[in-house]
Design an enzyme around this catalytic site. Structure first.
Site, PDB file in Angstrom:
ATOM      1  N   HIS A 203    -106.837  -9.874 -74.285  1.00 16.46           N
ATOM      2  CA  HIS A 203    -106.836  -8.722 -74.992  1.00 16.46           C
ATOM      3  C   HIS A 203    -105.591  -8.003 -75.375  1.00 16.46           C
ATOM      4  CE1 HIS A 203    -110.978  -9.081 -72.942  1.00 16.46           C
ATOM      5  NE2 HIS A 203    -110.305  -9.517 -72.048  1.00 16.46           N
TER       6      HIS A 203
ATOM      7  N   SER B  68     -84.781  -3.911 -96.203  1.00 13.68           N
ATOM      8  CA  SER B  68     -85.461  -2.915 -97.128  1.00 13.68           C
ATOM      9  C   SER B  68     -84.684  -2.289 -98.052  1.00 13.68           C
ATOM     10  CB  SER B  68     -85.986  -1.902 -96.107  1.00 13.68           C
ATOM     11  OG  SER B  68     -86.041  -0.715 -96.910  1.00 13.68           O
TER      12      SER B  68
ATOM     13  N   LYS C 285     -83.172  -2.088 -91.635  1.00 16.43           N
ATOM     14  CA  LYS C 285     -84.405  -2.890 -91.402  1.00 16.43           C
ATOM     15  C   LYS C 285     -84.010  -4.434 -91.739  1.00 16.43           C
ATOM     16  CE  LYS C 285     -88.520  -1.735 -92.179  1.00 16.43           C
ATOM     17  NZ  LYS C 285     -89.683  -1.794 -91.396  1.00 16.43           N
TER      18      LYS C 285
ATOM     19  N   GLU D 116     -94.945 -12.756 -92.330  1.00 19.29           N
ATOM     20  CA  GLU D 116     -95.971 -12.075 -93.139  1.00 19.29           C
ATOM     21  C   GLU D 116     -96.623 -12.547 -94.154  1.00 19.29           C
ATOM     22  OE1 GLU D 116     -94.781  -7.388 -92.529  1.00 19.29           O
ATOM     23  OE2 GLU D 116     -93.032  -8.534 -93.298  1.00 19.29           O
TER      24      GLU D 116
END
Ligand code: ARG
Length: 461
Positions: free
Chosen positions: A157, A278, A284, A291
């Site tokens: 979980h 970024s 970043k 992804e």
């Protein structure tokens, strides 16, 4: 009149818009090496049956070689009016070798021809997929070996559950991708079936030896039923279904890599070569590769659904709808192979922050089950022990402590069975080392799994 190979009965020229609409050449042109190889085998089959002479076969085979080189070198003119790759090659062959080219399509139809081409293409690609998966499995095993002792909080979980070895976690992915390899290997048997000679749908009146064609093209079997041969696309569905499951596995691994590389987890660092920055936030470093793999999963599911829907309710035998099978198939084959390849490159370069993983595994009561097991060892029933430790957890939470930070006297408040040996019992290496049930996370078990996996991947084909 246009000069189409099939326009004998037509009195009107095909409309340009229809030519454009029905054309598949932009998609199926990549089948050209298979189309030509299939045609060469067909020539030889026709010659063997005495339908064309050996000289004619030689002329055709040489001509097909010329066409193949032209396409390979980019010297070939593609035109919507010629519909598909089969028509392009035959039309060009006619220019190259003259009238004898008109004999090539004897005892054959585009319906069995296209089925042959896709099967040859997919046979190659499935073998490539399998070999990529074997490399990926080896990569995971190597990684597990390198990080054999690293401890990771195990989750259920997405909540801290019990400590596990990071190598054990990696070997879970090994198992998934191993099953994927097995599925593709199994599918290969049904891809590797030779449909040529089914002709349009009913078979042919010419005395061709289909098993000879199959031998020439190294197929392990020949389709049994001519109608099935031209209308079956199950083998595409199987590839796409297996690709979808494989992408599920990639999406799960990607999700974990994305989470683990976040500053909240900081379990791993993705190598710079596999991340991007970024355009606005200078700090970043984004996990774009996992992804995108996660994102591409949807495309592969979509391709499976596309072909399932395409085939649903189609009457026997060939229907033009089936021309639409290629784009989703090609797209998914390319996507899956790309995803496997990029993971093979990225995984070994991931930096594992083992101190951080260990630290995370040391907080959040991952030792609670073991504390209960301790009491069971001292004679308590498991349910009772569970309740007892539950109370201890409650108190520890109130005091802002971990279970191992409670003193022996504090523990004795929950059960008089607690003794001085309890702290070593719930030490990290003890907790992991005790999980020796088959398939468990104890180091010796994981090493055993790694040794088994080495053997499996040594023999894997
Ligand atoms: N381009 C067609 C396809 O990909 C080839 C078969 C065409 N057959 C036909 N009867 N029009 O399915």
């Amino acid at each position: 009149m246009s000069e189409k190979l099939w326009d004998g009965r037509f009195s009107e020229k095909t409309s340009r818009s229809v030519e454009h609409f029905t054309s598949s050449i932009d998609i199926d042109r990549r089948l050209y090496p298979y189309d030509i190889e299939g045609s060469i085998a067909h020539c030889k089959t026709l010659a063997k049956a005495g339908i064309i002479t050996e000289d004619e076969a030689l002329t055709l085979v040489q001509g097909l070689g010329v066409v193949k080189r032209e396409i390979a070198h980019g010297d070939f003119l593609f035109d919507d009016a010629l519909e598909d790759i089969h028509m392009h090659i035959e039309t060009r062959l006619l220019q190259e070798v003259g009238k004898v080219a008109q004999k090539l399509h004897t005892a054959r139809s585009r319906n069995d021809q296209v089925a042959l081409d896709i099967r040859m293409f997919l046979r190659d690609k499935t073998r490539q997929t399998i070999s990529h998966l074997i490399t990926l499995c080896r990569t995971l095993v190597d990684m597990a070996r390198v990080h054999i002792d690293v401890v990771l909080p195990g989750y259920t979980h997405l909540q801290h559950a019990q400590p596990v070895l990071f190598s054990h976690h990696l070997m879970a992915y090994y198992e998934m991708f191993k099953r994927d390899r097995e599925r593709f290997r199994d599918a290969l048997e049904r891809i590797d079936v030779m449909p040529l000679g089914a002709a349009a749908l009913a078979g042919t009146t010419y005395p061709i030896d289909r098993h000879y064609t199959a031998r020439l093209l190294e197929f392990s079997s020949v389709s049994n039923n001519s109608m099935d041969a031209v209308s079956d696309r199950d083998f595409i569905l199987e590839y796409l279904a297996h690709a979808s499951i494989c992408m599920v596995h990639f999406s799960r691994l990607s999700e974990e890599i994305i989470l683990w590389s976040s500053s909240e987890f900081s379990f791993i660092e993705i190598p710079d070569a596999f991340a991007t920055g970024s355009s606005i936030m200078p700090q970043k470093k984004n996990p774009d590769v996992p992804e995108l793999v996660r994102g591409k999963t949807g495309g592969v599911f979509g391709d499976l659904l596309n072909v399932l829907t395409l085939m649903k309710s189609l009457p026997l035998a060939y229907n033009r709808d089936m021309q639409e099978d290629k784009l989703p198939l090609f797209r998914s084959v390319d996507t899956l192979c790309d995803c496997i390849e990029i993971y093979i490159r990225m995984l070994p370069n991931i930096h594992v922050n083992k101190e951080r993983m260990l630290q995370a595994a040391s907080v959040g009561f991952l030792n609670a089950t073991d504390l209960a097991d301790y009491l069971v060892g001292k004679g308590m029933t498991f349910r009772e022990a569970h309740g007892c430790v539950g109370k201890a957890v409650g108190i520890a939470i109130q005091q802002g402590k971990e279970l191992n930070e409670l003193s022996l006297n504090e523990l004795k408040n929950f059960s008089s069975l607690f003794d001085g040996d309890v702290f070593s019992y719930i030490a990290m290496d003890q907790m992991i080392g005790r999980r020796t049930s088959f398939g468990g996370t104890a180091k010796q078990n994981v090493m055993q799994q790694i040794a088994e996996a080495d053997k499996e991947m040594m023999d894997a084909k």
